[in-house]
Every structure is written in structure tokens, then in C-alpha cells.
Scaffold this active site. Structure first.
Site, PDB file in Angstrom:
ATOM      1  N   GLU A  52       0.832  -1.206   0.000  1.00  0.00           N
ATOM      2  CA  GLU A  52       0.000   0.000   0.000  1.00  0.00           C
ATOM      3  C   GLU A  52       0.869   1.259   0.000  1.00  0.00           C
ATOM      4  O   GLU A  52       0.364   2.366  -0.227  1.00  0.00           O
ATOM      5  CB  GLU A  52      -0.962   0.002   1.199  1.00  0.00           C
ATOM      6  CG  GLU A  52      -0.314   0.203   2.567  1.00  0.00           C
ATOM      7  CD  GLU A  52       0.350  -1.059   3.144  1.00  0.00           C
ATOM      8  OE1 GLU A  52       0.615  -2.019   2.385  1.00  0.00           O
ATOM      9  OE2 GLU A  52       0.616  -1.061   4.358  1.00  0.00           O
TER      10      GLU A  52
ATOM     11  N   CYS B  98      16.330  -6.429   1.096  1.00  0.00           N
ATOM     12  CA  CYS B  98      16.399  -7.616   1.972  1.00  0.00           C
ATOM     13  C   CYS B  98      17.765  -8.258   1.862  1.00  0.00           C
ATOM     14  O   CYS B  98      18.155  -9.035   2.726  1.00  0.00           O
ATOM     15  CB  CYS B  98      15.328  -8.613   1.595  1.00  0.00           C
ATOM     16  SG  CYS B  98      15.613  -9.360  -0.006  1.00  0.00           S
TER      17      CYS B  98
ATOM     18  N   GLU C  23      16.635  -6.216  12.286  1.00  0.00           N
ATOM     19  CA  GLU C  23      16.871  -5.752  10.913  1.00  0.00           C
ATOM     20  C   GLU C  23      16.588  -4.251  10.911  1.00  0.00           C
ATOM     21  O   GLU C  23      15.452  -3.830  11.178  1.00  0.00           O
ATOM     22  CB  GLU C  23      15.916  -6.475   9.953  1.00  0.00           C
ATOM     23  CG  GLU C  23      16.101  -6.071   8.497  1.00  0.00           C
ATOM     24  CD  GLU C  23      15.089  -6.717   7.554  1.00  0.00           C
ATOM     25  OE1 GLU C  23      13.924  -6.917   7.960  1.00  0.00           O
ATOM     26  OE2 GLU C  23      15.470  -7.007   6.409  1.00  0.00           O
TER      27      GLU C  23
HETATM   28  P1  NAD Z   1       5.735  -5.793   5.570  1.00  0.00           P
HETATM   29  O1  NAD Z   1       5.817  -7.149   6.147  1.00  0.00           O
HETATM   30  O2  NAD Z   1       5.396  -4.673   6.467  1.00  0.00           O
HETATM   31  O3  NAD Z   1       4.640  -5.757   4.399  1.00  0.00           O
HETATM   32  C1  NAD Z   1       4.600  -6.773   3.425  1.00  0.00           C
HETATM   33  C2  NAD Z   1       3.152  -6.949   2.968  1.00  0.00           C
HETATM   34  O4  NAD Z   1       2.362  -7.375   4.075  1.00  0.00           O
HETATM   35  C3  NAD Z   1       2.536  -5.662   2.442  1.00  0.00           C
HETATM   36  O5  NAD Z   1       1.789  -5.959   1.289  1.00  0.00           O
HETATM   37  C4  NAD Z   1       1.665  -5.189   3.590  1.00  0.00           C
HETATM   38  O6  NAD Z   1       0.516  -4.508   3.164  1.00  0.00           O
HETATM   39  C5  NAD Z   1       1.263  -6.482   4.288  1.00  0.00           C
HETATM   40  N1  NAD Z   1       1.082  -6.295   5.738  1.00  0.00           N
HETATM   41  C6  NAD Z   1       1.662  -5.346   6.530  1.00  0.00           C
HETATM   42  N2  NAD Z   1       1.285  -5.510   7.809  1.00  0.00           N
HETATM   43  C7  NAD Z   1       0.463  -6.581   7.831  1.00  0.00           C
HETATM   44  C8  NAD Z   1      -0.249  -7.255   8.879  1.00  0.00           C
HETATM   45  N3  NAD Z   1      -0.183  -6.853  10.144  1.00  0.00           N
HETATM   46  N4  NAD Z   1      -0.977  -8.328   8.546  1.00  0.00           N
HETATM   47  C9  NAD Z   1      -1.056  -8.763   7.279  1.00  0.00           C
HETATM   48  N5  NAD Z   1      -0.408  -8.147   6.246  1.00  0.00           N
HETATM   49  C10 NAD Z   1       0.333  -7.072   6.520  1.00  0.00           C
HETATM   50  O7  NAD Z   1       7.119  -5.546   4.810  1.00  0.00           O
HETATM   51  P2  NAD Z   1       7.643  -4.200   4.144  1.00  0.00           P
HETATM   52  O8  NAD Z   1       7.987  -3.225   5.207  1.00  0.00           O
HETATM   53  O9  NAD Z   1       6.742  -3.784   3.046  1.00  0.00           O
HETATM   54  O10 NAD Z   1       8.993  -4.731   3.458  1.00  0.00           O
HETATM   55  C11 NAD Z   1      10.234  -4.785   4.123  1.00  0.00           C
HETATM   56  C12 NAD Z   1      10.502  -6.179   4.637  1.00  0.00           C
HETATM   57  O11 NAD Z   1      10.436  -7.128   3.572  1.00  0.00           O
HETATM   58  C13 NAD Z   1      11.915  -6.320   5.209  1.00  0.00           C
HETATM   59  O12 NAD Z   1      11.851  -7.105   6.375  1.00  0.00           O
HETATM   60  C14 NAD Z   1      12.676  -7.045   4.115  1.00  0.00           C
HETATM   61  O13 NAD Z   1      13.797  -7.792   4.555  1.00  0.00           O
HETATM   62  C15 NAD Z   1      11.603  -7.948   3.588  1.00  0.00           C
HETATM   63  N6  NAD Z   1      11.917  -8.393   2.239  1.00  0.00           N
HETATM   64  C16 NAD Z   1      12.325  -9.692   2.081  1.00  0.00           C
HETATM   65  C17 NAD Z   1      12.679 -10.146   0.835  1.00  0.00           C
HETATM   66  C18 NAD Z   1      13.149 -11.561   0.646  1.00  0.00           C
HETATM   67  O14 NAD Z   1      13.166 -12.025  -0.491  1.00  0.00           O
HETATM   68  N7  NAD Z   1      13.529 -12.273   1.694  1.00  0.00           N
HETATM   69  C19 NAD Z   1      12.605  -9.287  -0.267  1.00  0.00           C
HETATM   70  C20 NAD Z   1      12.171  -7.970  -0.073  1.00  0.00           C
HETATM   71  C21 NAD Z   1      11.825  -7.536   1.192  1.00  0.00           C
END
Ligand code: NAD
Length: 506
Positions: A186, A291, A391
């Protein structure tokens, strides 16, 4: 500041995609999409209602009936066209990405390009989705396998790669014959939506790809939906763990790629100049919001004396809005992210780490409201400090020291995360020992960010991943298909007739 609102404004709205039509959500909950360099509101994204999620899934379920039978060559040709459209629009896509996400324009192009490589791979689906055949496994009997699509699959993506990560998911899912419901971040859904428009232009039929927006409620609705067969998630460990358990609970296939703490081991025989350049680029690029960012350095022996040169290199990096030429470090995604990173820096100081370079509150003329934190370096960091245990997801490099390679390996293997790691050395023997003994999914040898190309799969491990199959590459064919094993015999005049046989033989 990003916020939820229910007040109507003149700002453009991000649409849902349901059954081939871009539609306005009927929700009363909206989230501002904000330029992180200026705080300008670029658009408003809806938090879709349950009915809208149901409509998207229902469209995907209906479209699956014909899409699963669409010839593999037809599917492949759509992705051939799609990769061409992405290439033609690369500049526009990168500019949109930079505006809403903040990363530099060249890095935004890289974000799109790494996704484009997966689309190219999807265009080769005819060579990838092949079964096996065993001829004459018994007299007159052959056994063969079909790799059949699952049905409706869903993808939930993070903010940090709003082009690449959606492209990790829906092209391979759709190329293998599934239909898809995508839930973008979002925080920066606009470039994702432009990529979705191009996918339709490339020929993806209506209902095969659908998009819903939202946060926790929409994600939970996806996890619980009985008609969704598989969920691919990329994001934080906290949310990914929740998604894994909740979606598994309703018997879905789930893969979750999650958070990280990637260690780079520097041996004293490494090429100093190349190593420090690689480390600075991988720690501070994309403002540390990768990540696979090299967020943790383990300097072994004499390499510990290289810190001043590393600090000098970090000081030269230019902090500015991502769209400005020559920028090295753009803003963080949100005010909340900046405040969190600043808080962690403060905690690092309070817990006794040595702040070698403090990037807080940099002066960025013309972008005074931006969410900037400059390159920050801590030395004398130990496990147990928050800056090591969490992290940070910002431009903060923490440095630990080790007396030997063995000690460095032990340290890394004791960290819960297992996304990526790298070693810098001139010794093949040391590199090979590292490769063998390190318990991390992706290993770089003199390569700081070892993200595999799509001929291979992304292979994080331990707390960085749940589910045994990775996204894209070979593994994702298994993730998005069900193996059906057929054993066949055909009777003709020459077939020996043996009467009723109640034994287990074929
Ligand atoms: P996030 O977990 O906050 O959000 C990811 C998705 O989950 C989004 O679409 C969001 O809307 C949804 N979301 C958020 N809170 C939620 C909840 N309480 N319940 C259900 N869904 C929810 O992650 P972010 O901040 O968007 O991204 C950064 C994170 O992603 C970092 O930890 C990074 O390391 C990780 N990441 C990992 C990889 C990998 O391949 N391992 C790649 C990119 C990013």
C-alpha cells in the site's frame, strides 16, 4: 506522512483490477501514497472491502477454467510481448518507482530490470513445465507426469521492490496456467499498477490477473479464502510468519520470503579497494532498504584496521532525492521508517557501540521534508545489541570483529536469519570452506549482493524463509504446479489376456 483517511480529496485514486476492468473501490478506507523525498501526496490507495476481494477471487476462479487449457505456446508468447513492453517503458516505470519509493533512478531501473528477467524466463515456459516419462515400466505400460496448474494463486508484496517482486510472482504463476490475485504494498502501488496495465496490453485475458489493495484485513482475507490454492509472500518476518501459519491453516501451499541480517565477512587477504567499494555500495544502496543489503560486516584480523577507509568512502556518498542525477542514497520510505532508524541509532549509542559515522538529519537542500538518513557506521557491535539483533532496514552498517574465519562462520550461523551472506578473500580454500559451512541460503564470493538470476531460484533459509520452494527459477515451477502421475496401458489384439488378477502387479 502516510496515513489512513476516509476524507475525499482531489488526488488520483489507485484502482482495483477485477475481471479485466480497473475499478474504483467502494471502501471508506484510503491510504496516501507519498513521495518520500517531498511528502507530496501522489495518489490514494483503497483498502479493499471483503466483497471486492471475493469478486477478484471469483473472477480468477472463473478465468482458470479456460486459462488452464490455453496452449503453452500461447501463454509463452504473451510474456514475450510483455518483456518487450516493459523494455519500451523502462524509463517511465523507473521514474514512477522513484517518485513513490524514493530510490535513485538507476536503481529503480535495476528494480524493473531484475523483474524483467523473470518475465523473460516466463516466456521460456515451454521448456520449463515439462513432465517425465518412463517407458515400459511394466509390460505394455508407461508412466508419465503432468505438471498441472493449481488454480487461483495470490501474491502479497513489500514496498522495497515494487516492480521486481510482483514480477517474481504473477508472470511465473500465470505462465504455468494459474490465475492470480495480487496484493501490492500500500506504500508504493503505482508502478506495480503500471506493470499490471502493460501485462493486460501484452494479452493476459480478463480475470487471469486481478489486483486488490489493502493491509492486514485484505491479507487475512486472502489467507482464509477457500478458493485460493497458493500464497506467495515477500515482506517482514513478523508478517510473513503470520501469513505462513494463517494460510497453511486453510490448507494452502505457502512460500514466505522474509527479513534478513546479511553478514559480509572480510578476510585480510581480500582486495581492499574492491572490497570496501562493494561493502559501501551494498550497505547504503537503496538507503539500506534491500532484503539482501549488506547490513553487517565481520572484519577478520588485520581487516579491522580498514574502518577509517570505509568511513571515508561512505562520507563521499551523495544524499539526495532519487530523481536527482548523481544521487547515491535516497530517502527512506516513510517518516515512520526514518524515525525508527534514528531511534535504533540512538539505542546503538546507548548500548555501547562506537558511532563511526552519524547519518542522522543530513542537510538536503530543496528536500528539507524528505525522510533522509545518511550512511551511518557503527563499530564494536556485539550480539545482544538492538542494532545487531534487529533488521534496521536503513543505511546503517554495523561492524563486528572476529579473530578467524571459523569464528566469523560461528557468529553468522548463530544469527537467526539466513537470507544472504558474502565473503571477500583471495583464498579459494577459505571461500570454499565458507561456502560449505555457512548456514545461509544465498552466498556471495567476492559478490556483495548474491541475488540469483532466474535460471536459479531465490533461496533464503532459516528465519528468512518459510516454505521449502523459493520464488522464480526452477523451484517456482514446482510451487505453482501439482504433479499428476499417469500410468497407462492400451489393449490391442496382441495383448495377452490373463483374466482377473487380484495381486498388486500391473
Ligand atoms: P511488511 O511485512 O510490512 O509488508 C509486506 C506486505 O504485508 C505488504 O503488502 C503489507 O501490506 C502487508 N502487511 C503489513 N502488515 C500486515 C499485517 N499486520 N498483517 C497482514 N499483512 C500485513 O514488509 P515491508 O515493510 O513492506 O517490506 C520490508 C521487509 O520485507 C523487510 O523485512 C525485508 O527484509 C523484507 N523483504 C524480504 C525479501 C526476501 O526475499 N527475503 C525481499 C524484499 C523484502
Amino acid at each position: 506522512m502516510n496515513k489512513l483517511s476516509n476524507i475525499a480529496t482531489d488526488v488520483a485514486t489507485v484502482k482495483l483490477l477485477i475481471d479485466g476492468a480497473f475499478v474504483e473501490s467502494k471502501t471508506s478506507q484510503w491510504h496516501d501514497v507519498v513521495n518520500p523525498a517531498t511528502q507530496a501526496v501522489l495518489a490514494r490507495v483503497p483498502f479493499a472491502t471483503k466483497d471486492e476481494v471475493d469478486a477478484a477471487v471469483s473472477a480468477a476462479k472463473h478465468a482458470f477454467k479456460s486459462w488452464r487449457k490455453t496452449p503453452i505456446g500461447t501463454r509463452a508468447r504473451i510474456f514475450l510481448k510483455y518483456q518487450q513492453l516493459i523494455r519500451e517503458n523502462l524509463g517511465e516505470l523507473a521514474a514512477l518507482l522513484t517518485a513513490e519509493q524514493g530510490k535513485t533512478l538507476p536503481d529503480a531501473e535495476g528494480d524493473v530490470f531484475r523483474g524483467l528477467e523473470v518475465v523473460e524466463h516466463a516466456a521460456a515456459i515451454g521448456n520449463l513445465q515439462l513432465g517425465e516419462l518412463g517407458n515400459n515400466v511394466a509390460t505394455g505400460v508407461d508412466t508419465y507426469t503432468l505438471l498441472q496448474p493449481l488454480g487461483v494463486c495470490a501474491g502479497i508484496t513489500p514496498f522495497n521492490f515494487p516492480a521486481m517482486i510482483p514480477l517474481w510472482m504473477f508472470p511465473m504463476a500465470i505462465a504455468t496456467g494459474n490465475t492470480f490475485v495480487l496484493k501490492p504494498s500500500e506504500q508504493d502501488p503505482m508502478v506495480t499498477m503500471r506493470l499490471v496495465e502493460l501485462a493486460l496490453e501484452a494479452g493476459i485475458p480478463k480475470g487471469v490477473l486481478n489486483v486488490v489493495h489493502g493491509g492486514e484485513e485484505v491479507v487475512n482475507a486472502i489467507c482464509d479464502h477457500a478458493d485460493i490454492k497458493a500464497v506467495s509472500f515477500v515482506g517482514s518476518t513478523r508478517v510473513g510468519t503470520h501469513v505462513y501459519h494463517r494460510a497453511s491453516q486453510s490448507c494452502k501451499r505457502v512460500q514466505c520470503m522474509m527479513g534478513a541480517k546479511n553478514h559480509v565477512v572480510v578476510l585480510p587477504d581480500a582486495n581492499k579497494e574492491q572490497t570496501l567499494n562493494a561493502l559501501a555500495g551494498a550497505a547504503f544502496g537503496a538507503a539500506g532498504q534491500r532484503c539482501m543489503a549488506a547490513s553487517t560486516a565481520v572484519l577478520v584480523g588485520e581487516a579491522q584496521s580498514w574502518i577509517p577507509e570505509l568511513v571515508a568512502k561512505a562520507r563521499t556518498l551523495k544524499i539526495n532525492a532519487g530523481k536527482e542525477p548523481g544521487t547515491d542514497v535516497g530517502p527512506l520510505i516513510s517518516c515512520a521508517a526514518r524515525e525508527r532508524v534514528e531511534q535504533l541509532i540512538e539505542t546503538g549509542v546507548a548500548q555501547g557501540a562506537k558511532l563511526e559515522l552519524d547519518g542522522r538529519a543530513p542537510n538536503v537542500p530543496g528536500y528539507e521534508k524528505g525522510n533522509f538518513v545518511g550512511p551511518t557506521i557503527f563499530s564494536n557491535v556485539k550480539p545482544g545489541m538492538c542494532i545487531y539483533d534487529e533488521e534496521i532496514f536503513g543505511p546503517v552498517l554495523v561492524i563486528l570483529s572476529a579473530h578467524s574465519l571459523d569464528e566469523a562462520i560461528e557468529l553468522i550461523n548463530a544469527n537467526p536469519n539466513g537470507n544472504g551472506t558474502a565473503i571477500f578473500t583471495q583464498s579459494g580454500a577459505a571461500a570454499r570452506r565458507f561456502q560449505e559451512d555457512i548456514d545461509v541460503g544465498q552466498v556471495g564470493i567476492n559478490v556483495p549482493i548474491p541475488v540469483p538470476v532466474p535460471l536459479f531460484s531465490f533461496t533464503g533459509s532459516r528465519a528468512s524463509k518459510l516454505g521449502d520452494l523459493g520464488p522464480y527459477g526452477k523451484q517456482v515451477i514446482s510451487f505453482y504446479t501439482q504433479t499428476k502421475t499417469v500410468t497407462q496401458r492400451w489393449f490391442d489384439d496382441q495383448t495377452l489376456h490373463v483374466g482377473v488378477n487380484t495381486t498388486i502387479h500391473l
